[in-house]
Motif scaffolding. Structure first.
Motif: not given
Length: 389
Positions: A76, A242, A246, A282-283, A286-287, A289-290
């Protein structure tokens, strides 16, 4: 002339400093990133700033004064730095590389950390160069590439062959900076500030105890050193991508409401295709990355509980890392495509981010072969790529 390596190659004093905050360092980075890009490396004074916020003790064993971070916490922090500047995120990511040094004899590690836990390690590990065995170790002589962060490093490593005792895995020989010539030949379109220069070593004898097997068994029994070593090395690079993606999304969302172009067409935010592509990007980011962070936390819980990470967990970490790097690059590419003529200019933010996002997915740890290797493991077959674990 043959040199020997009696002393620690470059231990540094304690640096973690509560008076220097993470936000302070990010603000300074925002002011200096163009400087780093222009000179093609992150200078030692800024590496020292990164030390002050603990990044170069995050993989130092606790027994030597380190403050090892769970991988997801370190990732992070690297991602947040990479949003500001991918090159600096890439260099800072090698704060994790001290996990390799945990394969050294404990006595050698004690020498490295005797002046404190904040040590910057950089290596030019490929191509592997032959090293003549000696009574004490190896005579090292050769030329290596891609030594990211070498200009700010306290200790440098170069790749030499393994032997029967290493199960075919290569060794890394450690040297002091004054034993190495740095060839400043880094000239690229992405990650321009990483200082990934070549290293040249001429006729230096390195004692065997100052070499380690890359990905070998560790001599330190702490949770971080039970986490899959090569998978972690892939993760810290993928998360740089990532952060870059961003930054690109933040830029696209900010300028979309104001940029109208030169043809009189509606501003970007008023164009349905622009809104839809930004939302899809964006989706996607984020997907990916999650999933990436979910897996990291899962594997960390496994090793903290005292259990080894399974082959399947390692394969998922490798796959999620490659997928995140690829997704990040695709996101930036899609944003460039929908942003009109503005990104064709060399100094446009998206143009710079496009080059930075390309680099992680091109890395050997994150390339297309990782999908095949991970798929093989998930189907009960041996990995198809050497050094997968």
């Amino acid at each position: 002339m043959v040199h020997t390596q009696e002393a620690a190659p470059g231990a540094t004093p304690r640096f973690a400093d509560a008076a220097v905050t993470f936000d302070d360092v990010l603000a300074e980075l925002a002011r200096r990133r163009a400087e780093f890009r222009e000179q093609r490396y992150v200078p030692k004074d800024f590496v020292d700033r990164l030390k002050r916020i603990g990044l170069y003790r995050a993989a130092t064993p606790a027994r030597f004064g380190g403050e090892p971070l769970p991988p997801a916490e370190f990732l992070d922090r690297i991602e947040r730095i990479s949003v500001v500047d991918g090159s600096t995120g890439w260099v800072a990511s090698f704060g994790s590389a001290l996990i390799y040094l945990a394969a050294l004899p404990v006595e050698t590690q004690a020498k490295i950390y005797r002046d404190g836990p904040d040590v910057a390690f950089a290596g030019g590990l490929f191509p592997i160069q032959a090293a003549e065995p000696t009574d004490r170790g190896f005579r090292v002589d050769g030329h290596w590439k891609f030594a990211s962060g070498c200009m700010g490093a306290d200790i440098l490593g170069v790749g030499i062959p393994g032997d029967e005792s290493t199960a075919g895995k290569p060794r890394t020989a450690l040297l002091r900076p004054d034993q190495v010539e740095i060839v400043q030949n880094w000239d690229v379109v992405g990650m321009r500030g990483t200082g990934s220069f070549d290293l040249v070593v001429r006729d230096v004898e390195v004692p065997r105890e100052w070499t380690f097997i890359r990905g070998g068994e560790t001599t330190v029994d702490e949770p971080l050193y039970r986490y899959p070593v090569i998978a972690y090395a892939a993760q810290v690079l993928a998360v740089v991508g990532a952060g870059v993606a961003r930054a690109a999304l933040d830029h696209a969302e900010e300028v979309g409401s104001g940029y109208a172009g030169v043809t009189g067409a509606p501003k970007l935010a008023d164009r349905p295709y622009y809104r839809a592509e930004v939302a899809a990007a964006e989706a996607a980011l984020r997907s990916a990355r999650a999933w990436f962070y979910e897996l990291s936390n899962e594997v960390w819980e496994t090793v903290v509980a005292g259990d080894p990470a399974t082959d399947e967990q390692n394969a998922h970490l490798r796959l999620a890392s490659a997928h995140l790097a690829r997704t990040a690059s695709e996101v930036v590419g899609r944003l460039v495509e929908i942003s009109g003529t503005a990104p064709i200019y060399r100094d446009h933010p998206l143009q710079l981010l496009l080059g930075d996002a390309l680099v992680p997915k091109q890395h050997a740890f994150l390339g297309p072969a990782m999908y095949d290797a991970a798929g093989a493991v998930l189907m009960g077959l041996p990995p198809t790529t050497p050094g997968f674990r």
